[in-house]
Design an enzyme around this catalytic site. Structure first.
Site, PDB file in Angstrom:
ATOM      1  N   VAL A  56      40.894  42.546  10.885  1.00 40.46           N
ATOM      2  CA  VAL A  56      39.817  41.844  11.643  1.00 40.46           C
ATOM      3  C   VAL A  56      38.675  42.832  12.192  1.00 40.46           C
ATOM      4  O   VAL A  56      38.968  44.054  12.011  1.00 40.46           O
ATOM      5  CB  VAL A  56      40.070  41.170  12.921  1.00 40.46           C
ATOM      6  CG1 VAL A  56      41.035  40.030  12.875  1.00 40.46           C
ATOM      7  CG2 VAL A  56      40.880  42.086  14.040  1.00 40.46           C
ATOM      8  N   CYS A  57      37.508  42.304  12.313  1.00 35.97           N
ATOM      9  CA  CYS A  57      36.002  43.095  12.903  1.00 35.97           C
ATOM     10  C   CYS A  57      36.716  43.880  14.063  1.00 35.97           C
ATOM     11  O   CYS A  57      37.094  42.976  14.840  1.00 35.97           O
ATOM     12  CB  CYS A  57      35.181  42.162  12.751  1.00 35.97           C
ATOM     13  SG  CYS A  57      33.633  43.121  13.353  1.00 35.97           S
ATOM     14  N   PRO A  58      36.383  44.941  14.434  1.00 33.48           N
ATOM     15  CA  PRO A  58      35.409  45.963  13.598  1.00 33.48           C
ATOM     16  C   PRO A  58      36.523  46.771  12.621  1.00 33.48           C
ATOM     17  O   PRO A  58      35.973  47.741  11.858  1.00 33.48           O
ATOM     18  CB  PRO A  58      35.164  46.945  14.471  1.00 33.48           C
ATOM     19  CG  PRO A  58      36.112  47.104  15.656  1.00 33.48           C
ATOM     20  CD  PRO A  58      36.722  45.512  15.644  1.00 33.48           C
ATOM     21  N   PHE A  59      37.787  46.396  12.445  1.00 41.06           N
ATOM     22  CA  PHE A  59      38.459  47.431  11.695  1.00 41.06           C
ATOM     23  C   PHE A  59      38.233  47.205  10.103  1.00 41.06           C
ATOM     24  O   PHE A  59      38.537  48.151   9.375  1.00 41.06           O
ATOM     25  CB  PHE A  59      40.081  47.223  11.883  1.00 41.06           C
ATOM     26  CG  PHE A  59      40.327  47.372  13.411  1.00 41.06           C
ATOM     27  CD1 PHE A  59      40.366  48.715  14.077  1.00 41.06           C
ATOM     28  CD2 PHE A  59      40.450  46.512  14.282  1.00 41.06           C
ATOM     29  CE1 PHE A  59      40.571  48.922  15.365  1.00 41.06           C
ATOM     30  CE2 PHE A  59      40.872  46.764  15.788  1.00 41.06           C
ATOM     31  CZ  PHE A  59      40.794  48.027  16.149  1.00 41.06           C
ATOM     32  N   THR A  60      37.643  45.905   9.794  1.00 39.14           N
ATOM     33  CA  THR A  60      37.178  45.905   8.394  1.00 39.14           C
ATOM     34  C   THR A  60      36.564  46.857   7.987  1.00 39.14           C
ATOM     35  O   THR A  60      36.840  47.803   7.021  1.00 39.14           O
ATOM     36  CB  THR A  60      36.516  44.484   8.296  1.00 39.14           C
ATOM     37  OG1 THR A  60      35.790  44.324   9.315  1.00 39.14           O
ATOM     38  CG2 THR A  60      37.553  43.270   8.361  1.00 39.14           C
TER      39      THR A  60
END
Lengths: 284, 85
Positions: free
Chosen positions: B17-21
């Site tokens: 999920v954002c921001p890990f993407t």
């Protein structure tokens, strides 16, 4: 000696509930200030106030608890550091702005530069009532143009060039308004639905979406307070600073002519008529 | 225009999920030399709304995008010359 509070107010001295004390409002534009000046202001708050600063709701700084007898001394010291005092009362107030294209990846205009120009031209100008400007880079509207007497927002009109298009669909995916569609391998855009946010231009990996027009959308007559009013939108996109300043001049002219004493601009619009204001702005 | 490219590295962000993407994409790009090719597998929705744009903003070039299965996309990215590692 009688104290002329009106003169003090014009100079940004806000009378406090404690007799003889003022919260000194400083002149700040678009929430930007040199770090060196902040240090000097902090030092002066220790010398003349209570050693703390108040960050105002409109990106300003005030030095609370400045005593009447120190009014001139602190003004002189601030001036020596290039810091001017702010304004209060029925005139053009602090111009607020988001950080704009220098910092924000979504902003479409130079908000700081525009805030400086507006400040230079109109700050402190006397009007029927207080008048607030706001500059924001995109329709996300972080600087809240809809709740200011005159708000300016960055905008672009996109144009599609099929040349390198791989029909990846990112533009359709990122479009907030459902303006973009892909039907039978053809990309379409209904500009009547477009909110001019520029997401398609910023996201397209192949640069097929280009800004055909880059400019400003103007909001008129917004305010918060005891009787909030959402701004009206001036139809169309303004394409130059020159045109924008003509619109601002015309708007202020209209307010001076029609505004009642202590009547906010939005109330003037409701009383006199938005059509009359728009006609006045269009006049040569 | 769809000349074949040799993929140097792959990263799958469909389960992130954002921001890990984008963080994962950034780390993957950091390990490459400029001009190298990274293939990113991502979902439609939030990731598609943010990752391609962030890749572009950081000076890399997206060469190709294709839907590989329902709602899953593959991005072919060439690491930019100016991009900081």
């Amino acid at each position: 000696m009688a104290i002329d509070y009106k003169v003090l107010k014009e100079g940004g001295f806000m009378r406090q509930k404690d007799a003889g004390y003022f919260s000194l409002r400083l002149h700040i534009v678009g929430g930007q200030i040199d770090a060196e000046k902040v240090i000097k202001i902090a030092e002066l708050s220790k010398k003349y106030g209570k050693g703390y600063l108040h960050l105002t709701t409109r990106q300003g700084i005030e030095i609370p608890f400045v005593h009447l007898e120190n009014v001139n001394a602190i003004k002189e010291e601030l001036a020596a550091y290039g810091v001017k005092t702010g304004v209060c009362g029925p005139r053009v107030r602090t111009v607020v702005a988001c950080q704009g294209e220098q910092v924000c990846p979504r902003a479409m205009i130079d908000c700081e530069g525009l805030a400086d120009k507006i400040d230079e031209k109109y700050y402190g100008k006397a009007l029927p009532h207080k008048f607030k400007f706001s500059i924001t880079g995109c329709p996300a509207g972080c600087a809240k143009p809809e709740e200011n007497d005159l708000g300016v927002q960055g905008a672009i009109v996109p144009h599609y060039d099929a040349n390198q298009c791989t029909l990846c669909g990112i533009c359709k995916e990122v479009c907030y308004c459902g303006a973009i569609d892909i039907i039978d391998d053809e990309v379409t855009c209904d500009l009547s639905l477009c909110n001019n946010c520029g997401e398609c231009v910023m996201n397209c990996p192949m640069d097929c979406w280009l800004p055909k027009i880059r400019g400003y959308i103007v909001f008129l007559g917004g305010k918060m307070g005891k009787k909030p009013r959402f701004a009206d939108v001036l139809p169309g996109i303004i394409q130059s600073d020159e045109e924008l300043f003509q619109v601002i001049d015309k708007t202020l002219e209209f307010f001076i002519e029609h505004g009642g004493k202590r009547e906010r601009f939005g109330d003037t619009i409701d009383r006199v008529g938005l059509d009359k204001l728009l006609a006045h702005i269009k006049e040569e | 225009m769809s000349e074949e490219v040799n993929v140097d590295k792959q990263v799958d962000i469909t389960k992130d999920v954002c921001p890990f993407t984008f963080v994962k994409v950034k780390i993957a790009l950091d390990g490459l030399d400029s001009g190298n090719i990274l293939e990113v597998t991502l979902n439609k929705g939030e990731a598609m709304k943010n990752v391609p744009r962030s890749i572009k903003d950081e000076g890399h070039k997206i060469l190709k995008i294709q839907e590989v299965s329902e709602g899953v996309f593959s991005l072919i990215v060439r690491k930019g010359a100016q991009a900081t590692a």
